[in-house]
Design a protein around this motif. Structure first.
Motif, PDB file in Angstrom:
ATOM      1  N   HIS A   1     -34.761   1.328 -11.090  1.00 29.77           N
ATOM      2  CA  HIS A   1     -34.755   2.352 -12.149  1.00 29.77           C
ATOM      3  C   HIS A   1     -35.624   1.902 -13.319  1.00 29.77           C
ATOM      4  O   HIS A   1     -36.422   2.693 -13.861  1.00 29.77           O
ATOM      5  CB  HIS A   1     -33.326   2.598 -12.614  1.00 29.77           C
TER       6      HIS A   1
ATOM      7  N   GLY B   1     -39.223   2.216 -12.461  1.00 25.61           N
ATOM      8  CA  GLY B   1     -39.658   3.608 -12.538  1.00 25.61           C
ATOM      9  C   GLY B   1     -39.900   4.084 -13.957  1.00 25.61           C
ATOM     10  O   GLY B   1     -40.846   4.834 -14.222  1.00 25.61           O
TER      11      GLY B   1
ATOM     12  N   ALA C   1     -37.172   3.328  -3.913  1.00 27.06           N
ATOM     13  CA  ALA C   1     -36.464   4.613  -3.943  1.00 27.06           C
ATOM     14  C   ALA C   1     -35.955   4.942  -5.356  1.00 27.06           C
ATOM     15  O   ALA C   1     -36.220   6.036  -5.873  1.00 27.06           O
ATOM     16  CB  ALA C   1     -35.330   4.617  -2.925  1.00 27.06           C
ATOM     17  N   PRO C   2     -35.213   4.026  -6.008  1.00 26.82           N
ATOM     18  CA  PRO C   2     -34.797   4.346  -7.387  1.00 26.82           C
ATOM     19  C   PRO C   2     -35.975   4.428  -8.356  1.00 26.82           C
ATOM     20  O   PRO C   2     -35.902   5.160  -9.345  1.00 26.82           O
ATOM     21  CB  PRO C   2     -33.841   3.202  -7.748  1.00 26.82           C
TER      22      PRO C   2
ATOM     23  N   ARG D   1     -38.946   5.725  -7.645  1.00 26.69           N
ATOM     24  CA  ARG D   1     -39.481   7.082  -7.486  1.00 26.69           C
ATOM     25  C   ARG D   1     -38.610   8.101  -8.212  1.00 26.69           C
ATOM     26  O   ARG D   1     -39.106   9.032  -8.854  1.00 26.69           O
ATOM     27  CB  ARG D   1     -39.567   7.437  -5.999  1.00 26.69           C
ATOM     28  N   ALA D   2     -37.287   7.936  -8.092  1.00 30.12           N
ATOM     29  CA  ALA D   2     -36.364   8.878  -8.736  1.00 30.12           C
ATOM     30  C   ALA D   2     -36.527   8.839 -10.255  1.00 30.12           C
ATOM     31  O   ALA D   2     -36.584   9.888 -10.918  1.00 30.12           O
ATOM     32  CB  ALA D   2     -34.925   8.552  -8.342  1.00 30.12           C
ATOM     33  N   ALA D   3     -36.612   7.636 -10.819  1.00 35.20           N
ATOM     34  CA  ALA D   3     -36.777   7.517 -12.264  1.00 35.20           C
ATOM     35  C   ALA D   3     -38.132   8.048 -12.709  1.00 35.20           C
ATOM     36  O   ALA D   3     -38.250   8.698 -13.756  1.00 35.20           O
ATOM     37  CB  ALA D   3     -36.629   6.054 -12.680  1.00 35.20           C
TER      38      ALA D   3
ATOM     39  N   ASP E   1     -39.905  10.421 -11.211  1.00 38.08           N
ATOM     40  CA  ASP E   1     -39.855  11.887 -11.147  1.00 38.08           C
ATOM     41  C   ASP E   1     -39.137  12.472 -12.362  1.00 38.08           C
ATOM     42  O   ASP E   1     -39.553  13.492 -12.919  1.00 38.08           O
ATOM     43  CB  ASP E   1     -39.136  12.337  -9.872  1.00 38.08           C
ATOM     44  N   ALA E   2     -38.041  11.821 -12.764  1.00 37.11           N
ATOM     45  CA  ALA E   2     -37.234  12.345 -13.862  1.00 37.11           C
ATOM     46  C   ALA E   2     -37.938  12.234 -15.208  1.00 37.11           C
ATOM     47  O   ALA E   2     -37.658  13.002 -16.127  1.00 37.11           O
ATOM     48  CB  ALA E   2     -35.897  11.600 -13.917  1.00 37.11           C
TER      49      ALA E   2
ATOM     50  N   ARG F   1     -46.908  12.734  -9.162  1.00 35.41           N
ATOM     51  CA  ARG F   1     -46.377  11.380  -9.105  1.00 35.41           C
ATOM     52  C   ARG F   1     -47.288  10.510  -8.259  1.00 35.41           C
ATOM     53  O   ARG F   1     -47.653  10.860  -7.135  1.00 35.41           O
ATOM     54  CB  ARG F   1     -44.980  11.376  -8.479  1.00 35.41           C
TER      55      ARG F   1
END
Length: 397
Positions: free
Chosen positions: A314, A317, A347-348, A350-352, A354-355, A364
């Motif tokens: 996270h 990201g 994975a985390p 990418r999520a952070a 994107d957010a 992205r």
């Protein structure tokens, strides 16, 4: 083998023009592969007679070699052309990395083939004696009497001035000034340039690894320190003073975490190797990659380690979202200890990412893992050492 300092001719002189024309031929062969003399003339825009003279001189110096005749290329008078290619028989470049817990070396020939690569753990940060010993070993092992060592490069985790020699600031290894360049020059007997480790690794990825063919790429180191190398169309973006990419000290992550630079709240203090190990109560073994492999094994068995790596991802990201908004890279390559951890961090991240991207129109960047291992920075240092040949500053013929 001579340098521009050995010649009286300026770049605009006949001698300077000959060097630049020679570098055009060398770059064409390195970037586009073997070609006949007629094809080289078309590629470079040089006269066929000029190309013929250049190729003859390079062949005499064992920098290029003729390949077998083929009927696919026809010269002006209808005779089959003879392709020439770069030769890896004579000229070599050597790259080194001095880091907190290891030293690495890579030796390249003129074709870009890796002749030797190795890493060794060290007992303390900034172990110049271990680096010099590795340099001497590599020279004896790969160079010897049969080859010419054109130049060498040293990658370090810190700020290097525009003279490509003076270390201005490297808190994690405690080495500054020109002493490192001088020590390696004394060991190898050839010119030595010093560069930032992230820049070297990014250059290696752009020419040998996960960013080959990518126009705009960002490389993120994964060692005790965190730095970035920015590559635009195969060339490094260094900024006004040459210090671009010092991202590890951006104020992102845990604001109370103490960084090796002496301040609190640096990104490096949240996602650097020592910070990650502190989260899971683990000590380092040998190289960052070996340590991360053990950490990945623990993550297969321990949910608490999985959660800790998700927090690291996270934070990765969040930082990448800031960098992506400023630099807009197509690809971000994560190296070092991030590679064995793989998707547990990606994975985390990418999520952070994107957010945090501000607008839906923003794309992205693709997150990729390095393919070059712990020798990435040393390989990039060797490739950069050869760059003076391909720029026409060092003459092989």
């Amino acid at each position: 083998m001579t340098t521009t300092a050995d010649r009286a001719g300026r770049p605009g002189s006949t001698e300077g023009l000959r060097r630049q024309n020679t570098s055009l031929v060398l770059r064409s062969l390195r970037q586009l592969g073997p070609a006949t003399r007629a094809e080289l003339a078309k590629r470079t825009g040089l006269a066929k007679a000029t190309v013929g003279v250049i190729v003859a001189a390079l062949e005499a110096a064992d920098a290029v070699t003729e390949l077998e005749r083929t009927g696919s290329a026809v010269a002006a008078r209808g005779r089959p052309g003879v392709p020439v290619a770069l030769s890896g028989r004579r000229f070599l470049a050597l790259g080194l990395e001095l880091n907190v817990d290891y030293v690495s070396v890579a030796v390249l020939d003129l074709t870009g083939t890796v002749r030797l690569s190795a890493s060794r753990p060290v007992t303390g940060p900034g172990d110049v004696s271990a680096l010099v010993a590795l340099a001497r070993w590599a020279r004896a092992e790969a160079v010897g009497e049969a080859h010419d060592l054109v130049a060498a490069g040293v990658a370090v985790p810190g700020l290097v001035r525009g003279d490509n020699r003076t270390i201005a600031w490297a808190p994690n290894i405690g080495v500054t000034g020109e002493s490192l360049a001088a020590a390696v020059e004394d060991a190898l007997g050839c010119p030595v340039r010093v560069s930032n480790d992230a820049n070297c690794a990014a250059y290696a990825e752009a020419h040998h690894g996960a960013a080959v063919g990518v126009a705009h790429a960002l490389y993120l180191t994964g060692t005790v320190g965190i730095g970035a190398g920015i590559v635009d169309r195969g060339e490094l973006v260094r900024g006004g003073a040459g210090f671009a990419g010092e991202v590890g000290h951006m104020p992102i992550g845990d604001s109370t975490a103490r960084c090796g630079c002496g301040r609190q709240g640096c990104w490096e203090a949240s996602i650097g190797l020592h910070a990650v190990l502190a989260r899971v109560g683990m000590t380092e073994v040998e190289t960052p990659l070996a340590t991360a492999a053990l950490l990945a094994g623990r993550a297969d068995r321990e949910p608490a380690v999985v959660d800790a790596l998700a927090e690291v991802g996270h934070s990765v990201g969040l930082g990448l979202a800031m960098l992506a908004s400023v630099l807009d890279p197509e690809v971000v390559v994560l190296g070092g200890f991030f590679v064995p951890l793989g998707e547990r961090v990606l994975a985390p991240a990418r999520a952070a990412l994107d957010a945090r991207l501000a607008a839906p129109a923003q794309v992205r960047p693709e997150l990729r893992l390095s393919t070059l291992g712990i020798q990435a920075a040393a390989l990039g240092a060797a490739e950069q050492a050869f760059s003076r040949v391909f720029a026409g500053d060092v003459e092989l013929a």
